[in-house]
Structure formats: structure tokens, C-alpha cells
Design an enzyme around this catalytic site. Structure first.
Site, PDB file in Angstrom:
ATOM      1  N   LYS A  39       5.293  10.116  -9.203  1.00 17.53           N
ATOM      2  CA  LYS A  39       3.933   9.470  -8.904  1.00 17.53           C
ATOM      3  C   LYS A  39       3.098  10.105  -7.702  1.00 17.53           C
ATOM      4  O   LYS A  39       3.639  10.687  -7.017  1.00 17.53           O
ATOM      5  CB  LYS A  39       4.505   8.141  -8.748  1.00 17.53           C
ATOM      6  N   ARG A 136       9.685  -7.153  -4.140  1.00 21.59           N
ATOM      7  CA  ARG A 136       8.587  -6.413  -4.394  1.00 21.59           C
ATOM      8  C   ARG A 136       7.975  -6.869  -5.823  1.00 21.59           C
ATOM      9  O   ARG A 136       7.309  -7.736  -5.975  1.00 21.59           O
ATOM     10  CB  ARG A 136       8.464  -5.005  -4.113  1.00 21.59           C
ATOM     11  N   HIS A 165      15.820  -1.608  -7.222  1.00 27.40           N
ATOM     12  CA  HIS A 165      15.274  -0.711  -6.271  1.00 27.40           C
ATOM     13  C   HIS A 165      15.744  -1.125  -4.909  1.00 27.40           C
ATOM     14  O   HIS A 165      15.726  -2.236  -4.520  1.00 27.40           O
ATOM     15  CB  HIS A 165      13.813  -0.816  -6.316  1.00 27.40           C
ATOM     16  N   ARG A 222      16.869   8.248  -9.502  1.00 25.96           N
ATOM     17  CA  ARG A 222      15.363   8.259  -9.450  1.00 25.96           C
ATOM     18  C   ARG A 222      14.851   9.166  -7.968  1.00 25.96           C
ATOM     19  O   ARG A 222      14.474   8.295  -7.418  1.00 25.96           O
ATOM     20  CB  ARG A 222      14.567   6.949  -9.643  1.00 25.96           C
ATOM     21  N   TYR A 266     -15.889  14.355  18.989  1.00 22.15           N
ATOM     22  CA  TYR A 266     -16.231  12.895  19.342  1.00 22.15           C
ATOM     23  C   TYR A 266     -15.542  12.239  20.247  1.00 22.15           C
ATOM     24  O   TYR A 266     -14.377  12.432  20.471  1.00 22.15           O
ATOM     25  CB  TYR A 266     -16.109  12.399  17.908  1.00 22.15           C
ATOM     26  N   CYS A 313     -11.941  15.401  13.400  1.00 25.55           N
ATOM     27  CA  CYS A 313     -13.262  14.873  12.592  1.00 25.55           C
ATOM     28  C   CYS A 313     -12.823  14.883  10.969  1.00 25.55           C
ATOM     29  O   CYS A 313     -11.976  15.109  10.533  1.00 25.55           O
ATOM     30  CB  CYS A 313     -14.273  16.050  12.742  1.00 25.55           C
ATOM     31  N   MET A 314     -13.894  14.477  10.414  1.00 29.03           N
ATOM     32  CA  MET A 314     -13.654  14.307   8.860  1.00 29.03           C
ATOM     33  C   MET A 314     -13.429  15.773   8.147  1.00 29.03           C
ATOM     34  O   MET A 314     -12.488  15.680   7.086  1.00 29.03           O
ATOM     35  CB  MET A 314     -14.961  13.841   8.210  1.00 29.03           C
ATOM     36  N   ASP A 315     -14.164  16.917   8.640  1.00 22.98           N
ATOM     37  CA  ASP A 315     -13.974  17.970   7.789  1.00 22.98           C
ATOM     38  C   ASP A 315     -13.303  18.940   8.730  1.00 22.98           C
ATOM     39  O   ASP A 315     -13.273  20.175   8.113  1.00 22.98           O
ATOM     40  CB  ASP A 315     -15.245  18.518   7.221  1.00 22.98           C
TER      41      ASP A 315
HETATM   42  C1  LIG Z   1      11.002   2.275  -8.103  1.00 18.56           C
HETATM   43  C2  LIG Z   1      11.004   3.586  -7.361  1.00 18.56           C
HETATM   44  N1  LIG Z   1      12.122   4.267  -7.607  1.00 18.56           N
HETATM   45  C3  LIG Z   1      12.250   5.715  -7.037  1.00 18.56           C
HETATM   46  C4  LIG Z   1      11.365   5.867  -5.956  1.00 18.56           C
HETATM   47  C5  LIG Z   1      11.807   7.161  -5.297  1.00 18.56           C
HETATM   48  O1  LIG Z   1      11.872   6.913  -4.058  1.00 18.56           O
HETATM   49  P1  LIG Z   1      12.505   8.116  -3.003  1.00 18.56           P
HETATM   50  O2  LIG Z   1      11.177   8.832  -2.727  1.00 18.56           O
HETATM   51  O3  LIG Z   1      12.627   7.329  -1.888  1.00 18.56           O
HETATM   52  O4  LIG Z   1      13.402   9.006  -3.709  1.00 18.56           O
HETATM   53  C6  LIG Z   1      10.334   5.049  -5.600  1.00 18.56           C
HETATM   54  C7  LIG Z   1       9.343   5.541  -4.660  1.00 18.56           C
HETATM   55  O5  LIG Z   1       8.970   4.716  -3.796  1.00 18.56           O
HETATM   56  C8  LIG Z   1      10.141   3.883  -6.275  1.00 18.56           C
HETATM   57  O6  LIG Z   1       9.189   2.984  -6.090  1.00 18.56           O
END
Ligand SMILES: Cc1ncc(COP(=O)(O)O)c(C=O)c1O
Length: 375
Positions: A39, A136, A165, A222, A266, A313-315
Site C-alpha cells: 500500500k 480502527r 490487526h 502481513r 525564510y 523550502c518547498m523545492d
Molecule cells: C491491516 C494491516 N496489516 C499489515 C500492515 C503492515 O504493517 P507493518 O508495516 O507494521 O508491517 C498494515 C500497515 O499499517 C496494516 O494496516
């Protein structure tokens, strides 16, 4: 290395490090499967290069958004993809159309998914999301029984998984993680009580739990941050070796002598007490080089570390070279290892920015070109 971009500021991503990290995790958790969490643009690494390279070695891919899933399908990725985040009922047709796995986090979402899959005459894969202590998304463990009951009658869904999680798996004290695991076990007891099989893939472990809580590995893990070679906390047990994959490059864009009484940038937050060489680096907070690192960060110029000075700065930002010399075009490293051996770690950037390594990596913005290397 593939052709370098015209922009002197770019991110080099070592794909072989990512693959080795994944292989090390696989070997450690065997026979559990591994879901590579890609992700947020593969934690900032650039999903367009990372996903096609890593997908053949990963069992599953985990993403946050359905749109990220559609993007990977367009890239030609065929792995099973679970969308881990909270999805809205009106997004369900996108799951059906793109063969994405839905995390069902409410009874309503489960029902909508079942109805829409029926209408589409397709079977939609679902993983049931149980909230055991993150607060969550997901159905609370203490309210899970009717949710699981309902899932048994959803004939147009394939309930392939059930997951939760951890909120605190990277800390030395695993009391909360153990409590979450116990609650998950109680939820799973639903199946044992009825003498029916639980969904085939039970999963719970993020990086912290993979490293230091093997009881939570279940059928799949995961990994996110550790896939990218970064440990999820300063005190976590480093039971698996992983290596970072990023080198953030830039070049000197301007080199000059700044005199006392002429503060830099700045807000005039820094000035030298003697004539000093100050460099300008063509990278700024719009690239994800956090403004909060002002007067704290360091960079490597021609193999040696120097302090960042004046407001970022920004850039662009400035670097104090003191008595040393550097020319326009000289090599600068903002993150990663220089050939001479000096290095700047994601942990250091996080410290200077007042955040964590996750935010440092995911904030390197899209306008920083990614260069993928496999050598
Ligand atoms: C539902 C879920 N599983 C797994 C992960 C992976 O977590 P990490 O990067 O701490 O291994 C995340 C990341 O936030 C997550 O939201």
C-alpha cells in the site's frame, strides 16, 4: 542502472534487497503464507516498479484502497489482492469487477457484498475483519458471533479469510498483543463449537508480530515496513535480517560563500559567524523532505556528512559546508549509503522530522523520480 532521470533529485530503489527481505521473511514464517503489503505506493518506494518485480515471490498482496488494487490489476498483477482498509458499500462493484478481496468490517458491508455478488452472478472473496483491540475498523471480538453467523449464509461470498490487526506488536512488552491474540482465539472458537472449519486463511501478524510473536503467524503474515528493510521500532527483536532499499540522491544546484549578517532562508533562522560555503540542494518539503527537519538534518556531500541550515523550502534547502569545497553537480545523498561508507538511515530522518520511518518513506512525493535497480 537504467537511464537516470533529468531531475538530479531521485530515489534509487534496490529491488534485490526487497526480494531478499521477502525471502528471509518467508523462510522464517514457513509454512505460513506471506502477504506483501504494497500500500501507499509500496511504502513510498514506487509501486509501479516494486509490484511487478515482487509479485511472483509473494503469495498475497495487501493494499489499503480499492483504487490501489485497480492500479495493480492494470499493471497486470494477478496475485490475490486483499484491500485491508475500510471500504464503503458503493465501492463493492469495483471489487467484483477487478477480482479484489474485500475486508468485510461490518455486517452491512457483508450483506451488500452478498447481494451485489448475487446480482453480478459472481463469487466475491471476502476476509472477515475482527477488531480485537486496535479500535480502527472491524467487528469487535465481543460482537463477532452474529457477524460470523451471518457470513455462513452469504452464499455468493467465498469467506476465504478472517483477520485482525495488532496495535502494539513492536514493543518489548507484548501484554496487549497477547490479549488481542486471546480475543481472536475466542472468536475462532465459534467454528470449533459448531464443528465447522474456520475460514482457510487466519491472519494477524504485521512486522512487529512477525519478528517477536510467532504464535500469531497463523496461516499468513502481513509484512509492511520490514519488507522495505526497516524495523518497526527501536526496541523490536531483530529476529529476521532485512536491509533498506532506498538511496535518495540529489546534486549540488548552487554553491556560494555566505557572509555573517546574511541569514539563510525564510525566517532567517540561521546565519554563520564567518564567511562560509553554503550549498543549495534542489529538493524540498514538496518532495517529502520534511520542513520540520530544519537546522537538524544532515546530508552527505561528496562522501562526507554536513548539516542542513536555514528553513527547508518547498523545492530547495541549504547545507553548511564550512571550509570545504563543492561544485555545482557534485553528489549529494539525503538517505541511504554513500560509496565512501557514510550513511543516513530512515531512523535518523524520522528522528530529525519528529515522526516515524513509515511517514518518512511514504511521504517521498510522486515528483521524485524512482529508479529501480537489480544489480
Ligand atoms: C491491516 C494491516 N496489516 C499489515 C500492515 C503492515 O504493517 P507493518 O508495516 O507494521 O508491517 C498494515 C500497515 O499499517 C496494516 O494496516
Amino acid at each position: 542502472m537504467s537511464k537516470l532521470p533529468s531531475r538530479p533529485t531521485y530515489l534509487e530503489v534496490d529491488l534485490l534487497h526487497l526480494k531478499q527481505n521477502l525471502e528471509n521473511i518467508k523462510a522464517y514464517v514457513k509454512p505460513a503464507k506471506v502477504m506483501a503489503v504494497l500500500k501507499a505506493n509500496a511504502y513510498g518506494h514506487g509501486v509501479d516498479g516494486v509490484a511487478p518485480f515482487l509479485a511472483p515471490f509473494a503469495d498475497y498482496i495487501g493494499l489499503a484502497l480499492v483504487e490501489e488494487g485497480i492500479h495493480l490489476r492494470k499493471l497486470g498483477i494477478h496475485n490475490p489482492i486483499l484491500i485491508l482498509g475500510g471500504s464503503l458499500p458503493y465501492q463493492v462493484p469495483l471489487f467484483i469487477k477487478n477480482d479484489l478481496i474485500l475486508a468485510a468490517s461490518t455486517p452491512e458491508l457483508l450483506e451488500t457484498a452478498d447481494n451485489l455478488a448475487h446480482l453480478a452472478r459472481k463469487k466475491l472473496k471476502v476476509h472477515l475483519k475482527i477488531d480485537t483491540g486496535m479500535e480502527r475498523i472491524g467487528v469487535h471480538d465481543y460482537e463477532a458471533e452474529p457477524f460470523l453467523e451471518k457470513s455462513l449464509s452469504c452464499s455468493h461470498l467465498e469467506i476465504e479469510g478472517i483477520f485482525s490487526h495488532f496495535a502494539n506488536s513492536e514493543v518489548p512488552n507484548l501484554i496487549h498483543a497477547k490479549l488481542q491474540l486471546e480475543r481472536f482465539e475466542e472468536v475462532l472458537y465459534f467454528y470449533e463449537k459448531r464443528s465447522i472449519p474456520h475460514p482457510p486463511i487466519r491472519h494477524m501478524a504485521n512486522s512487529g508480530a512477525i519478528l517477536q510473536f510467532p504464535e500469531s503467524h497463523y496461516d499468513m503474515v502481513r509484512p509492511g515496513v520490514m519488507l522495505y528493510g526497516v524495523y518497526p521500532g527501536r526496541e523490536v527483536k531483530r529476529t529476521i535480517e532485512v536491509k533498506p532499499a532506498l538511496t535518495w540522491h540529489s546534486k549540488v544546484a548552487y554553491s556560494k560563500i555566505t557572509n555573517p549578517g546574511r541569514p539563510v532562508s525564510y525566517g532567517s533562522l540561521w546565519q554563520s559567524d564567518r564567511p562560509t560555503r553554503v550549498l543549495t540542494i534542489p529538493c524540498g518539503y514538496a518532495d517529502g523532505y520534511f520542513r520540520t527537519m530544519t537546522n537538524k538534518a544532515e546530508v552527505i556531500v561528496n562522501g562526507k556528512k554536513y548539516p542542513q541550515v536555514g528553513r527547508i523550502c518547498m523545492d530547495q534547502f541549504m547545507v553548511n559546508l564550512s571550509e570545504d569545497e563543492a561544485q555545482v553537480g557534485d553528489e549529494v545523498i539525503l538517505l541511504g549509503e554513500a560509496e565512501a561508507g557514510e550513511r543516513i538511515t530512515p531512523e535518523e530522518l524520522a528522528e530529525w522530522a519528529g515522526t516515524n520511518e513509515y511517514e518518512v518513506m511514504t511521504n517521498i512525493s510522486a515528483r521524485v523520480p524512482r529508479v529501480f535497480v537489480q544489480e
